[in-house]
Design a protein around this motif. Structure first.
Motif, PDB file in Angstrom:
ATOM      1  N   MET A   1      -0.584  10.329 -10.247  1.00  0.00           N
ATOM      2  CA  MET A   1      -0.447  10.531 -11.665  1.00  0.00           C
ATOM      3  C   MET A   1      -0.916   9.302 -12.428  1.00  0.00           C
ATOM      4  SD  MET A   1       3.143  12.650 -11.908  1.00  0.00           S
ATOM      5  CE  MET A   1       3.308  12.236 -13.605  1.00  0.00           C
ATOM      6  N   ALA A   2      -0.701   8.131 -11.872  1.00  0.00           N
ATOM      7  CA  ALA A   2      -1.118   6.907 -12.553  1.00  0.00           C
ATOM      8  C   ALA A   2      -2.633   6.856 -12.711  1.00  0.00           C
ATOM      9  CB  ALA A   2      -0.622   5.683 -11.795  1.00  0.00           C
ATOM     10  N   LEU A   3      -3.351   7.431 -11.760  1.00  0.00           N
ATOM     11  CA  LEU A   3      -4.812   7.413 -11.822  1.00  0.00           C
ATOM     12  C   LEU A   3      -5.361   8.264 -12.960  1.00  0.00           C
ATOM     13  CD1 LEU A   3      -5.645   7.643  -8.021  1.00  0.00           C
ATOM     14  CD2 LEU A   3      -5.822   5.631  -9.498  1.00  0.00           C
ATOM     15  N   THR A   4      -4.555   9.152 -13.511  1.00  0.00           N
ATOM     16  CA  THR A   4      -5.012  10.005 -14.605  1.00  0.00           C
ATOM     17  C   THR A   4      -4.408   9.608 -15.948  1.00  0.00           C
ATOM     18  OG1 THR A   4      -3.254  11.652 -14.274  1.00  0.00           O
ATOM     19  CG2 THR A   4      -5.305  11.966 -13.034  1.00  0.00           C
ATOM     20  N   ASN A   5      -3.576   8.578 -15.961  1.00  0.00           N
ATOM     21  CA  ASN A   5      -2.908   8.140 -17.179  1.00  0.00           C
ATOM     22  C   ASN A   5      -3.803   7.172 -17.945  1.00  0.00           C
ATOM     23  OD1 ASN A   5      -1.265   6.646 -19.025  1.00  0.00           O
ATOM     24  ND2 ASN A   5       0.547   7.310 -17.894  1.00  0.00           N
ATOM     25  N   HIS A   6      -4.085   7.477 -19.198  1.00  0.00           N
ATOM     26  CA  HIS A   6      -4.980   6.648 -20.012  1.00  0.00           C
ATOM     27  C   HIS A   6      -4.420   5.254 -20.278  1.00  0.00           C
ATOM     28  CE1 HIS A   6      -7.920   9.744 -20.807  1.00  0.00           C
ATOM     29  NE2 HIS A   6      -6.931  10.584 -21.042  1.00  0.00           N
ATOM     30  N   GLU A   7      -3.126   5.080 -20.152  1.00  0.00           N
ATOM     31  CA  GLU A   7      -2.523   3.768 -20.372  1.00  0.00           C
ATOM     32  C   GLU A   7      -2.758   2.826 -19.198  1.00  0.00           C
ATOM     33  OE1 GLU A   7      -0.913   2.450 -23.135  1.00  0.00           O
ATOM     34  OE2 GLU A   7      -1.825   4.241 -24.016  1.00  0.00           O
ATOM     35  N   VAL A   8      -3.034   3.376 -18.015  1.00  0.00           N
ATOM     36  CA  VAL A   8      -3.217   2.562 -16.807  1.00  0.00           C
ATOM     37  C   VAL A   8      -4.682   2.143 -16.703  1.00  0.00           C
ATOM     38  CG1 VAL A   8      -3.061   2.534 -14.291  1.00  0.00           C
ATOM     39  CG2 VAL A   8      -1.311   3.732 -15.633  1.00  0.00           C
ATOM     40  N   VAL A   9      -4.914   0.827 -16.721  1.00  0.00           N
ATOM     41  CA  VAL A   9      -6.288   0.323 -16.613  1.00  0.00           C
ATOM     42  C   VAL A   9      -6.582  -0.226 -15.218  1.00  0.00           C
ATOM     43  CG1 VAL A   9      -6.564  -0.144 -19.067  1.00  0.00           C
ATOM     44  CG2 VAL A   9      -5.690  -1.949 -17.577  1.00  0.00           C
ATOM     45  N   ASP A  10      -5.537  -0.496 -14.435  1.00  0.00           N
ATOM     46  CA  ASP A  10      -5.747  -0.950 -13.065  1.00  0.00           C
ATOM     47  C   ASP A  10      -4.606  -0.433 -12.199  1.00  0.00           C
ATOM     48  OD1 ASP A  10      -7.165  -2.388 -11.013  1.00  0.00           O
ATOM     49  OD2 ASP A  10      -5.568  -3.889 -11.080  1.00  0.00           O
ATOM     50  N   TYR A  11      -4.964   0.072 -11.035  1.00  0.00           N
ATOM     51  CA  TYR A  11      -3.992   0.633 -10.099  1.00  0.00           C
ATOM     52  C   TYR A  11      -4.205  -0.044  -8.755  1.00  0.00           C
ATOM     53  CZ  TYR A  11      -1.642   3.982  -7.046  1.00  0.00           C
ATOM     54  OH  TYR A  11      -0.818   4.560  -6.119  1.00  0.00           O
ATOM     55  N   HIS A  12      -3.186  -0.735  -8.286  1.00  0.00           N
ATOM     56  CA  HIS A  12      -3.263  -1.404  -6.989  1.00  0.00           C
ATOM     57  C   HIS A  12      -2.264  -0.712  -6.057  1.00  0.00           C
ATOM     58  CE1 HIS A  12      -3.856  -5.469  -4.811  1.00  0.00           C
ATOM     59  NE2 HIS A  12      -3.543  -4.536  -3.949  1.00  0.00           N
ATOM     60  N   ASP A  13      -2.788   0.038  -5.097  1.00  0.00           N
ATOM     61  CA  ASP A  13      -1.954   0.747  -4.137  1.00  0.00           C
ATOM     62  C   ASP A  13      -1.472  -0.234  -3.074  1.00  0.00           C
ATOM     63  OD1 ASP A  13      -0.833   3.133  -3.075  1.00  0.00           O
ATOM     64  OD2 ASP A  13      -2.470   3.276  -1.621  1.00  0.00           O
ATOM     65  N   GLN A  14      -0.182  -0.230  -2.792  1.00  0.00           N
ATOM     66  CA  GLN A  14       0.417  -1.108  -1.783  1.00  0.00           C
ATOM     67  C   GLN A  14      -0.027  -2.570  -1.979  1.00  0.00           C
ATOM     68  OE1 GLN A  14       2.439  -0.019   1.221  1.00  0.00           O
ATOM     69  NE2 GLN A  14       2.815   1.517  -0.340  1.00  0.00           N
ATOM     70  N   PRO A  15       0.354  -3.180  -3.102  1.00  0.00           N
ATOM     71  CA  PRO A  15      -0.029  -4.581  -3.334  1.00  0.00           C
ATOM     72  C   PRO A  15       0.587  -5.494  -2.268  1.00  0.00           C
ATOM     73  CG  PRO A  15       1.663  -3.902  -4.885  1.00  0.00           C
ATOM     74  CD  PRO A  15       1.246  -2.664  -4.139  1.00  0.00           C
ATOM     75  N   PRO A  16       0.161  -6.744  -2.221  1.00  0.00           N
ATOM     76  CA  PRO A  16       0.703  -7.673  -1.216  1.00  0.00           C
ATOM     77  C   PRO A  16       2.224  -7.750  -1.268  1.00  0.00           C
ATOM     78  CG  PRO A  16      -1.136  -8.672  -2.373  1.00  0.00           C
ATOM     79  CD  PRO A  16      -0.832  -7.381  -3.081  1.00  0.00           C
ATOM     80  N   ARG A  17       2.807  -8.068  -0.131  1.00  0.00           N
ATOM     81  CA  ARG A  17       4.269  -8.110  -0.051  1.00  0.00           C
ATOM     82  C   ARG A  17       4.842  -9.174  -0.979  1.00  0.00           C
ATOM     83  NH1 ARG A  17       5.390 -11.113   5.716  1.00  0.00           N
ATOM     84  NH2 ARG A  17       5.629 -13.187   4.806  1.00  0.00           N
ATOM     85  N   VAL A  18       6.094  -8.942  -1.328  1.00  0.00           N
ATOM     86  CA  VAL A  18       6.850  -9.879  -2.144  1.00  0.00           C
ATOM     87  C   VAL A  18       8.009 -10.363  -1.283  1.00  0.00           C
ATOM     88  CG1 VAL A  18       8.218 -10.157  -4.241  1.00  0.00           C
ATOM     89  CG2 VAL A  18       6.229  -8.622  -4.252  1.00  0.00           C
ATOM     90  N   ASP A  19       8.162 -11.664  -1.197  1.00  0.00           N
ATOM     91  CA  ASP A  19       9.260 -12.255  -0.430  1.00  0.00           C
ATOM     92  C   ASP A  19      10.412 -12.575  -1.373  1.00  0.00           C
ATOM     93  OD1 ASP A  19       7.685 -12.212   1.890  1.00  0.00           O
ATOM     94  OD2 ASP A  19       6.830 -14.177   1.425  1.00  0.00           O
ATOM     95  N   PHE A  20      11.622 -12.415  -0.856  1.00  0.00           N
ATOM     96  CA  PHE A  20      12.828 -12.706  -1.626  1.00  0.00           C
ATOM     97  C   PHE A  20      13.926 -13.089  -0.644  1.00  0.00           C
ATOM     98  CE2 PHE A  20      12.997  -8.324  -0.447  1.00  0.00           C
ATOM     99  CZ  PHE A  20      14.335  -8.049  -0.186  1.00  0.00           C
ATOM    100  N   VAL A  21      15.053 -13.560  -1.169  1.00  0.00           N
ATOM    101  CA  VAL A  21      16.169 -13.982  -0.327  1.00  0.00           C
ATOM    102  C   VAL A  21      17.377 -13.105  -0.640  1.00  0.00           C
ATOM    103  CG1 VAL A  21      17.679 -15.895   0.304  1.00  0.00           C
ATOM    104  CG2 VAL A  21      15.282 -16.339  -0.288  1.00  0.00           C
TER     105      VAL A  21
END
Length: 170
Positions: A1-21
């Motif tokens: 759905m994001a790929l068809t939304n006019h508000e979305v200008v960039d879509y990154h599928d499965q972006p790099p991991r985020v580390d947290f504690v």
């Protein structure tokens, strides 16, 4: 759905991991399902989960920790989406639009856009297709025109030959 939304200008599928504690001091890793950049520059990290798995996965807690520890360095907004947030008709329409875009045809688009400009009320997509004389190519053109905002669908119905459309109000 994001790929068809006019508000979305960039879509990154499965972006790099985020580390947290975690609160107990152990290191955690998380991979968001998508990272969206909106037209206004806002970055949105999204997790999509079946609603029955939300509590089991602890995703809200994970996102809270990431938001506290990483915050805006990764995203401005963190969202969890389930089937409760996404209507099946919207998913179908997005799929249909992406499919129609694969079969883009400038000539068909021009014919259907011309017919749409002449509309003075609601008509079925089927009527546009018949009036065009182009068959399935006209249906795909009508779907693309809906996706581009040139036609609007009555009552947010699922896009089909039977749905009613009109020239979009500007």
């Amino acid at each position: 759905m994001a790929l068809t939304n006019h508000e979305v200008v960039d879509y990154h599928d499965q972006p790099p991991r985020v580390d947290f504690v975690y609160p107990d001091g152990t290191l955690g890793h998380h991979w968001f399902d998508a990272l969206l950049t909106l037209h206004d520059g806002l970055r949105v990290a999204v997790d999509v989960k079946p609603k029955d798995n939300v509590e089991k996965t602890g995703i809200h807690e994970i996102q809270r920790l990431i938001k506290e520890q990483v915050g805006k360095r990764f995203a401005d907004v963190y969202l969890v989406r389930t089937e409760d947030n996404i209507h099946p008709d919207d998913v179908f329409d997005a799929w249909l639009l992406l499919r129609a875009r694969r079969f883009a045809c400038a000539a068909s688009d021009a014919v259907v856009a011309g017919l749409a400009r002449g509309l003075h009320g609601w008509c079925r997509v089927r009527d546009l297709v018949v009036a065009s004389g182009l068959g399935g190519a006209a249906f795909n053109a009508a779907v693309r025109l809906i996706g581009d905002g040139g036609l609007e669908v009555r009552d947010y119905a699922r896009i089909s030959y039977e749905c009613f459309v009109r020239r979009a109000r500007v």
